[in-house]
Write a protein that holds these residues in place. Structure first.
Motif, PDB file in Angstrom:
ATOM      1  N   VAL A   4       0.824  -1.207   0.000  1.00 30.22           N
ATOM      2  CA  VAL A   4       0.000   0.000   0.000  1.00 30.22           C
ATOM      3  C   VAL A   4       0.861   1.261   0.000  1.00 30.22           C
ATOM      4  N   LEU A   5       2.140   1.118   0.204  1.00 32.25           N
ATOM      5  CA  LEU A   5       3.025   2.281   0.331  1.00 32.25           C
ATOM      6  C   LEU A   5       3.854   2.505  -0.923  1.00 32.25           C
ATOM      7  N   ASN A   6       3.374   2.051  -2.071  1.00 24.20           N
ATOM      8  CA  ASN A   6       4.213   2.021  -3.260  1.00 24.20           C
ATOM      9  C   ASN A   6       4.221   3.313  -4.051  1.00 24.20           C
ATOM     10  N   SER A   7       3.491   4.339  -3.656  1.00 24.68           N
ATOM     11  CA  SER A   7       3.449   5.567  -4.444  1.00 24.68           C
ATOM     12  C   SER A   7       3.616   6.789  -3.556  1.00 24.68           C
ATOM     13  N   VAL A   8       4.863   7.256  -3.439  1.00 28.78           N
ATOM     14  CA  VAL A   8       5.128   8.457  -2.649  1.00 28.78           C
ATOM     15  C   VAL A   8       4.433   9.663  -3.261  1.00 28.78           C
ATOM     16  N   ASN A   9       4.506   9.811  -4.588  1.00 27.32           N
ATOM     17  CA  ASN A   9       3.915  10.977  -5.239  1.00 27.32           C
ATOM     18  C   ASN A   9       2.412  11.045  -5.009  1.00 27.32           C
ATOM     19  N   GLN A  10       1.744   9.887  -5.054  1.00 28.35           N
ATOM     20  CA  GLN A  10       0.305   9.872  -4.824  1.00 28.35           C
ATOM     21  C   GLN A  10      -0.030  10.398  -3.439  1.00 28.35           C
ATOM     22  N   ARG A  11       0.758  10.018  -2.458  1.00 26.18           N
ATOM     23  CA  ARG A  11       0.464  10.444  -1.090  1.00 26.18           C
ATOM     24  C   ARG A  11       0.776  11.922  -0.890  1.00 26.18           C
ATOM     25  N   THR A  12       1.849  12.420  -1.507  1.00 28.58           N
ATOM     26  CA  THR A  12       2.163  13.847  -1.361  1.00 28.58           C
ATOM     27  C   THR A  12       1.146  14.702  -2.099  1.00 28.58           C
ATOM     28  N   ASN A  13       0.609  14.214  -3.206  1.00 22.94           N
ATOM     29  CA  ASN A  13      -0.437  14.955  -3.908  1.00 22.94           C
ATOM     30  C   ASN A  13      -1.695  15.043  -3.061  1.00 22.94           C
ATOM     31  N   LEU A  14      -2.002  13.998  -2.306  1.00 22.16           N
ATOM     32  CA  LEU A  14      -3.122  14.051  -1.375  1.00 22.16           C
ATOM     33  C   LEU A  14      -2.916  15.172  -0.367  1.00 22.16           C
ATOM     34  N   ALA A  15      -1.677  15.269   0.148  1.00 23.11           N
ATOM     35  CA  ALA A  15      -1.367  16.314   1.120  1.00 23.11           C
ATOM     36  C   ALA A  15      -1.574  17.689   0.518  1.00 23.11           C
ATOM     37  N   GLY A  16      -1.244  17.850  -0.745  1.00 26.35           N
ATOM     38  CA  GLY A  16      -1.432  19.130  -1.411  1.00 26.35           C
ATOM     39  C   GLY A  16      -2.885  19.523  -1.553  1.00 26.35           C
ATOM     40  N   GLN A  17      -3.784  18.562  -1.423  1.00 23.54           N
ATOM     41  CA  GLN A  17      -5.220  18.836  -1.475  1.00 23.54           C
ATOM     42  C   GLN A  17      -5.840  18.844  -0.079  1.00 23.54           C
ATOM     43  N   ASN A  18      -5.002  18.976   0.946  1.00 24.34           N
ATOM     44  CA  ASN A  18      -5.448  18.936   2.345  1.00 24.34           C
ATOM     45  C   ASN A  18      -6.073  17.588   2.682  1.00 24.34           C
ATOM     46  N   ARG A  19      -5.578  16.523   2.035  1.00 19.33           N
ATOM     47  CA  ARG A  19      -6.049  15.171   2.275  1.00 19.33           C
ATOM     48  C   ARG A  19      -4.855  14.281   2.624  1.00 19.33           C
ATOM     49  N   PHE A  20      -5.150  13.157   3.248  1.00 19.43           N
ATOM     50  CA  PHE A  20      -4.097  12.209   3.586  1.00 19.43           C
ATOM     51  C   PHE A  20      -4.712  10.849   3.861  1.00 19.43           C
ATOM     52  N   GLU A  21      -3.847   9.846   4.003  1.00 19.46           N
ATOM     53  CA  GLU A  21      -4.293   8.500   4.317  1.00 19.46           C
ATOM     54  C   GLU A  21      -3.830   8.130   5.715  1.00 19.46           C
ATOM     55  N   LEU A  22      -4.731   7.533   6.482  1.00 16.08           N
ATOM     56  CA  LEU A  22      -4.459   7.178   7.865  1.00 16.08           C
ATOM     57  C   LEU A  22      -4.451   5.659   7.995  1.00 16.08           C
ATOM     58  N   LEU A  23      -3.356   5.117   8.516  1.00 17.97           N
ATOM     59  CA  LEU A  23      -3.273   3.690   8.806  1.00 17.97           C
ATOM     60  C   LEU A  23      -3.826   3.457  10.207  1.00 17.97           C
ATOM     61  N   LEU A  24      -4.848   2.629  10.303  1.00 20.13           N
ATOM     62  CA  LEU A  24      -5.478   2.338  11.589  1.00 20.13           C
ATOM     63  C   LEU A  24      -4.885   1.068  12.180  1.00 20.13           C
ATOM     64  N   PHE A  25      -4.626   1.086  13.481  1.00 25.31           N
ATOM     65  CA  PHE A  25      -4.044  -0.065  14.154  1.00 25.31           C
ATOM     66  C   PHE A  25      -4.568  -0.134  15.580  1.00 25.31           C
ATOM     67  N   ARG A  26      -4.273  -1.256  16.229  1.00 23.61           N
ATOM     68  CA  ARG A  26      -4.685  -1.443  17.619  1.00 23.61           C
ATOM     69  C   ARG A  26      -3.479  -1.708  18.498  1.00 23.61           C
ATOM     70  N   LEU A  27      -3.587  -1.257  19.719  1.00 24.87           N
ATOM     71  CA  LEU A  27      -2.683  -1.676  20.773  1.00 24.87           C
ATOM     72  C   LEU A  27      -3.466  -2.746  21.548  1.00 24.87           C
ATOM     73  N   ASN A  28      -3.189  -3.018  22.771  1.00 24.75           N
ATOM     74  CA  ASN A  28      -3.992  -4.017  23.496  1.00 24.75           C
ATOM     75  C   ASN A  28      -5.432  -3.541  23.624  1.00 24.75           C
ATOM     76  N   GLY A  29      -6.377  -4.292  23.097  1.00 24.69           N
ATOM     77  CA  GLY A  29      -7.779  -3.903  23.186  1.00 24.69           C
ATOM     78  C   GLY A  29      -8.358  -3.547  21.835  1.00 24.69           C
ATOM     79  N   ASN A  30      -9.594  -3.033  21.844  1.00 28.25           N
ATOM     80  CA  ASN A  30     -10.321  -2.740  20.610  1.00 28.25           C
ATOM     81  C   ASN A  30     -10.195  -1.297  20.137  1.00 28.25           C
ATOM     82  N   GLN A  31      -9.651  -0.411  20.972  1.00 26.10           N
ATOM     83  CA  GLN A  31      -9.503   0.990  20.585  1.00 26.10           C
ATOM     84  C   GLN A  31      -8.622   1.103  19.338  1.00 26.10           C
ATOM     85  N   LEU A  32      -9.088   1.897  18.353  1.00 25.77           N
ATOM     86  CA  LEU A  32      -8.308   2.131  17.144  1.00 25.77           C
ATOM     87  C   LEU A  32      -7.468   3.398  17.280  1.00 25.77           C
ATOM     88  N   PHE A  33      -6.232   3.298  16.805  1.00 23.69           N
ATOM     89  CA  PHE A  33      -5.309   4.424  16.762  1.00 23.69           C
ATOM     90  C   PHE A  33      -4.924   4.660  15.302  1.00 23.69           C
TER      91      PHE A  33
END
Length: 309
Positions: A4-33
């Motif tokens: 999923v991390l194969n396009s740096v330019n795609q992600r920086t272009n998102l930033a230029g549009q005030n957008r970004f991608e967030l990777l969701l993960f868990r620590l111990n428990g169900n809370q998402l970070f």
């Protein structure tokens, strides 16, 4: 996950549009970070780790990744005091922050979501100073907590924050008595690092928490300024990733405003080694500096203040 991390330019272009991608993960428990995908190199099943004698208790060891030695930090232990319970099912999020590559041990990885920065909000008021959140958002009616990685780093791997006497001497040539440098960053640790560097040479710093707050502050200051604003506020030092409005969008808004466009802009981000130089120029910023090297930052500050005098 790594593909999923194969396009740096795609992600920086998102930033230029005030957008970004967030990777969701868990620590111990169900809370998402969440963590910005732009800071992530890859996500792997937790490998075998070599012990690192004398290290911080939250450093679980060293992983050998493609011939490189990478420190792995238990993100749950660092932020909640409770270690990841089951290493056999854990993952390592390999990231690049502040000129270093490191891994964060998490219990599970959920998915990647595409968001607007205006969906990202500051931590709730009353959370106190002891929390590790830099922002929060809501996805499918579930609260997502975004961790202040810079705060985690400052406690586990302290950074050199002293400005050298040689660089301080450069500032003595400038009249700093009537100017303000605006600093925008959603991390309290990062804001205070920059403030200490500026204060070491008697530069007054105003601190704000995101791009929208910075833009509002500048508009208000411009209304009361009797002269060209650049004589009062010659320089902005801004993070790129911030709630409500990112640094790219902030820079573009400033350069599009006749009253603000002469202000010099340094984008100061933990996205070291992975950023879009073309985007920095496109939005009108003057310079990109990776966090955090006090001499490099203050040398740049001296240069742009000289250009404004």
């Amino acid at each position: 996950m790594s593909n999923v991390l194969n396009s740096v330019n795609q992600r920086t272009n998102l930033a230029g549009q005030n957008r970004f991608e967030l990777l969701l993960f868990r620590l111990n428990g169900n809370q998402l970070f969440g963590i910005n995908v732009f800071k992530v190199r890859e996500v792997i099943q937790a490998p075998e780790l070599s012990e690192m004698p004398g290290s911080h208790a939250c450093v679980k060891g060293i992983a050998q990744l493609r011939g490189d030695s990478v420190i792995v930090v238990d993100l749950s232990q660092a932020t909640t005091g409770v270690p990841i319970a089951d290493m056999s099912k854990a993952f390592v999020i390999v990231t690049e922050y502040n000129r270093h590559v490191q891994g964060f041990l998490v219990s599970g990885v959920d998915r990647i979501v595409n968001l607007n920065w205006d969906q990202i909000k500051p931590p709730p008021q009353g959370a106190g100073r002891g929390h590790y959140l830099t922002a929060v958002t809501e996805i499918e009616k579930q609260l997502i907590q975004i961790i202040d990685v810079e705060k985690v780093f400052s406690e586990i791997i302290p950074m050199e924050e002293e400005v050298s006497d040689q660089v301080k001497a450069q500032s003595h040539k400038l009249d700093l008595s009537k100017i303000v440098v605006l600093v925008a960053d959603d991390s309290a640790v990062a804001r205070n690092q920059v403030k200490r560097a500026l204060n070491s040479v008697n530069i007054h710093a105003e601190l704000v928490k995101d791009g929208q707050e910075a833009l509002d502050w500048l508009h208000k200051r411009a209304e009361s300024a009797g002269t060209n604003l650049i004589h009062e506020v010659p320089l902005l030092i801004s993070d790129i990733e911030m709630p409500r409005m990112d640094g790219y969008t902030l820079a573009a808004e400033i350069k599009a405003d006749a009253k603000l466009k002469d202000i010099h802009i340094i984008l100061h981000s933990s996205l070291s080694g992975v950023f879009n130089e073309a985007m920095v120029k496109k939005v009108g910023a003057d310079q990109f500096i990776a966090k955090f090297h006090p001499d490099e930052l203050l040398s740049a500050v001296n240069y742009w203040l000289e250009q404004s005098s």
